[in-house]
Design an enzyme around this catalytic site. Structure first.
Site, short mmCIF file in Angstrom:
data_model
loop_
_atom_site.label_atom_id
_atom_site.label_comp_id
_atom_site.label_asym_id
_atom_site.label_seq_id
_atom_site.Cartn_x
_atom_site.Cartn_y
_atom_site.Cartn_z
N LYS A 93 0.86 -1.18 0.00
CA LYS A 93 0.00 0.00 0.00
C LYS A 93 0.89 1.22 0.00
CE LYS A 93 -3.99 2.03 0.55
NZ LYS A 93 -3.72 2.66 -0.77
N GLN A 114 7.38 3.88 3.62
CA GLN A 114 5.98 3.45 3.71
C GLN A 114 5.84 2.18 4.56
OE1 GLN A 114 3.92 5.48 1.41
NE2 GLN A 114 2.31 4.85 2.80
N LYS A 117 5.71 3.45 8.18
CA LYS A 117 4.52 4.30 8.35
C LYS A 117 3.27 3.43 8.44
CE LYS A 117 4.51 7.63 5.56
NZ LYS A 117 4.41 8.65 4.54
N LYS A 129 5.27 1.76 -3.23
CA LYS A 129 5.15 3.11 -3.80
C LYS A 129 5.37 3.03 -5.30
CE LYS A 129 4.60 7.50 -2.54
NZ LYS A 129 3.85 8.12 -1.43
N GLY A 168 -2.94 8.25 -4.12
CA GLY A 168 -2.34 9.46 -4.67
C GLY A 168 -1.07 9.87 -3.95
N ASP A 169 -0.40 10.84 -4.51
CA ASP A 169 0.77 11.49 -3.90
C ASP A 169 0.98 12.76 -4.73
OD1 ASP A 169 3.15 10.92 -1.88
OD2 ASP A 169 4.11 11.70 -3.66
N THR A 212 -4.53 13.35 5.35
CA THR A 212 -3.11 13.52 5.69
C THR A 212 -2.91 14.83 6.47
OG1 THR A 212 -2.59 12.31 3.68
CG2 THR A 212 -0.77 13.45 4.75
N ASN A 243 -2.57 18.98 -1.63
CA ASN A 243 -3.54 18.28 -0.78
C ASN A 243 -3.17 18.34 0.70
OD1 ASN A 243 -3.98 15.31 0.54
ND2 ASN A 243 -5.81 16.06 -0.50
N SER A 380 -6.81 5.55 3.93
CA SER A 380 -6.89 4.69 2.74
C SER A 380 -7.22 3.26 3.16
CB SER A 380 -5.56 4.70 1.99
OG SER A 380 -5.49 5.81 1.13
P1 NDP Z 1 0.31 17.81 -4.23
O1 NDP Z 1 0.75 17.45 -5.60
O2 NDP Z 1 -1.14 17.96 -3.95
O3 NDP Z 1 1.04 19.16 -3.74
C1 NDP Z 1 2.42 19.25 -3.69
C2 NDP Z 1 2.79 20.64 -3.21
O4 NDP Z 1 4.18 20.68 -2.96
C3 NDP Z 1 2.51 21.70 -4.27
O5 NDP Z 1 2.25 22.91 -3.65
C4 NDP Z 1 3.83 21.72 -5.03
O6 NDP Z 1 4.07 22.93 -5.74
C5 NDP Z 1 4.82 21.57 -3.91
N1 NDP Z 1 6.03 20.94 -4.44
C6 NDP Z 1 6.14 19.75 -5.09
N2 NDP Z 1 7.40 19.51 -5.45
C7 NDP Z 1 8.10 20.59 -5.04
C8 NDP Z 1 9.46 20.94 -5.11
N3 NDP Z 1 10.34 20.15 -5.72
N4 NDP Z 1 9.84 22.12 -4.53
C9 NDP Z 1 8.93 22.91 -3.92
N5 NDP Z 1 7.63 22.62 -3.82
C10 NDP Z 1 7.23 21.49 -4.37
O7 NDP Z 1 0.96 16.70 -3.28
P2 NDP Z 1 0.55 16.29 -1.81
O8 NDP Z 1 0.07 17.45 -1.04
O9 NDP Z 1 -0.29 15.08 -1.90
O10 NDP Z 1 1.96 15.80 -1.24
C11 NDP Z 1 2.86 16.68 -0.55
C12 NDP Z 1 3.83 15.86 0.27
O11 NDP Z 1 3.11 15.07 1.22
C13 NDP Z 1 4.70 14.87 -0.51
O12 NDP Z 1 5.95 14.74 0.12
C14 NDP Z 1 3.94 13.55 -0.36
O13 NDP Z 1 4.78 12.42 -0.51
C15 NDP Z 1 3.46 13.69 1.08
N6 NDP Z 1 2.33 12.84 1.44
C16 NDP Z 1 1.12 12.94 0.78
C17 NDP Z 1 0.07 12.15 1.17
C18 NDP Z 1 -1.29 12.29 0.58
O14 NDP Z 1 -2.21 11.68 1.10
N7 NDP Z 1 -1.49 13.08 -0.46
C19 NDP Z 1 0.22 11.14 2.25
C20 NDP Z 1 1.50 11.19 2.91
C21 NDP Z 1 2.50 11.99 2.49
P3 NDP Z 1 3.98 22.95 -7.34
O15 NDP Z 1 2.52 22.99 -7.65
O16 NDP Z 1 4.70 24.18 -7.72
O17 NDP Z 1 4.65 21.71 -7.83
#
Ligand code: NDP
Length: 448
Positions: A93, A114, A117, A129, A168-169, A212, A243, A380
């Site tokens: 997962k 993961q 976690k 992943k 998603g991620d 999250t 997200n 999830s």
């Molecule tokens: P989203 O795609 O919804 O959002 C990502 C955010 O981070 C955007 O604002 C993006 O900006 C910014 N970002 C991405 N890459 C970079 C970078 N290289 N430098 C600066 N800013 C960056 O992703 P999520 O919110 O889902 O995920 C965010 C983090 O949380 C990740 O590390 C993910 O692995 C982790 N996570 C997510 C989960 C989930 O349920 N969604 C669960 C657990 C962990 P821009 O639009 O400019 O790219």
């Protein structure tokens, strides 16, 4: 930095040799092995049975070509990955990431994290992943759909509701999950919970979108309460505007805090009046625009180019919610000089090891990603329960379960750290508590 155990230090060297040019994976493994020195000393049987060696080696790495046709009729080729890392305690997962920076090392680091976690959630889910170097930014909905359909055409051969359940991620939200799910159903003629984060009208769970970010704040609140404090009345800096960031902002605000920053990869906004989250949701979730647009509607707020400066803003609590290694040592020092009391990670591995060392040696409460952002995958797993039982739960029921899971993760991490002589170290506590359950399951199942 070195691992103070000969066997584990040797293992770390072998991991680096076997996985060259994958610094994120090395970083993630180092952090876990460093925490497990006391465990290795107390449990020689894990060494004898090769548990540490096995846990750093994925059970399966799937790597594939993803051909698709863009709107101009041109063929595009991307690379797809799914790493099925460890299934000792349940089906694999973990999310799918679509971002140009994706390569095998990123997916390996995320899949490795993961394992622990998922174990911490207390639910029966193994670690995996996947993702692609596809960049959804600037693509039309139809291009994203064609890409997702091609990606799933290969992925569908390797996943299943009882085998491996992606979610998603970064770059994979409700739109992408919908396209992926539709293609899986068409190929397999099965309407099963093979993906999570689905839309509510086709098997999704209430609270999954928020999970999250909400879970991060539930963990942080438990940690703050344990130290006689809370979110109430605090100033919070959040990075990212995806997200995780959006729902962390929502819950922190509900708990009485004022969130003053959000960012994307281009820059960050500061709104001393508190972030207008309805506007952020409209800009990011509906219109898919840049965070810089915010100041057009709130001219009193400020936009700054460059995302790293977000940590220069004075706050009590920092929640990095964007991406790996976004908070380095200098930023940690600035946060400390500005009086930060707590840092909880929403993104995966957002703080560098040097930044974590700064927080820990300066008395800043520090909650590591494995523990603090586990609410997404936990919810999830609750979605999987609802899909298997074909019975949706209420928002209140899922939210209450999420809160209780996050509070337990905090409590179990504290207890594990204390038991192995590292009281107050929540990084070590999360790694130890997550590891022990998986290690014992691996021992019970033999050398497989
Ligand atoms: P989203 O795609 O919804 O959002 C990502 C955010 O981070 C955007 O604002 C993006 O900006 C910014 N970002 C991405 N890459 C970079 C970078 N290289 N430098 C600066 N800013 C960056 O992703 P999520 O919110 O889902 O995920 C965010 C983090 O949380 C990740 O590390 C993910 O692995 C982790 N996570 C997510 C989960 C989930 O349920 N969604 C669960 C657990 C962990 P821009 O639009 O400019 O790219």
């Amino acid at each position: 930095m070195e691992i103070k155990n000969e066997y584990l230090a040797g293992l770390m060297e072998r991991v680096i040799k076997r996985n060259p040019n994958e610094p994120e994976f090395h970083q993630a493994v180092f952090e876990v092995l460093e925490s497990l020195v006391g465990v290795a000393e107390a449990h020689p049987e894990y060494i004898e049975r090769g548990v540490f060696e096995s846990i750093v080696e994925p059970e399966r790495i799937i790597k594939f070509r993803v051909p698709w046709v863009d709107d101009s009729g041109k063929v595009q080729i991307n690379r797809g990955y799914r790493i099925q890392f460890n299934s000792a305690i349940g089906p694999y997962k973990g999310g799918l990431r679509f971002h140009p920076s994706v390569y095998e090392g990123i997916i390996k680091f995320l899949g490795f994290e993961q394992i622990f976690k998922n174990s911490l959630t207390g639910l029966p889910i193994g670690g995996g992943k996947g993702g692609s170097d596809f960049n959804p930014k600037g693509k039309s909905d139809m291009e994203v759909m064609r890409f997702c359909q091609s990606f799933m055409t290969e992925l569908s051969k390797h996943i299943g509701a009882d085998t491996d359940v992606p979610a998603g991620d970064i770059g994979v939200g409700g739109r992408e999950i919908g396209f992926l799910f539709g293609q899986y159903k068409r190929l397999r003629n099965e309407n099963v919970g093979v993906l999570t984060g689905k839309g509510l009208n086709y098997g999704g769970s209430l609270v999954r979108t928020e999970a999250t970010g909400y879970g991060l704040c539930y963990y942080a609140e438990a940690m703050l309460n344990d130290h006689g404090s809370s979110f109430n009345g605090k100033t919070v800096c959040i990075s990212g505007s995806g997200n995780v960031a959006i729902y962390a902002c929502e819950k922190a605000t509900q708990l009485g805090a004022k969130v003053v920053t959000m960012s994307d990869s281009n820059g960050y906004i500061v709104d001393e009046n508190g972030i207008d989250l309805d506007l952020v949701k409209q800009l990011k979730e509906v219109e898919r625009k840049r965070i810089s647009e915010y100041v057009k509607f709130h001219p009193e707020a400020k936009y700054h180019e460059g995302c790293k400066g977000v940590w220069n803003v004075k706050c009590d609590i920092a929640l990095p919610c964007a991406t790996q290694n976004e908070l380095a040592e200098d930023a940690a020092k600035t946060l400390i000089e500005n009086g930060v009391m707590a840092v909880c990670e929403g993104a995966n591995m957002p703080s560098t090891p040097e930044a974590i060392a700064q927080f820990q040696s300066n008395g800043v409460l520090f909650g590591p990603a494995k523990a603090t952002n586990a609410g997404g995958v936990a919810t999830s797993a609750l979605e999987m329960c609802q899909n298997s039982g074909r019975h949706p739960w209420t928002f209140e029921a899922v939210d209450a379960e999420l809160k209780s899971i996050m509070e337990n993760i905090y409590k179990n991490s504290c207890e594990a750290a204390k038991k192995y002589g590292m009281e107050g170290n929540l990084v070590a506590g999360a790694n130890i508590a997550g590891f022990l359950k998986v290690a014992d399951a691996m021992m019970a199942q033999g050398i497989v």
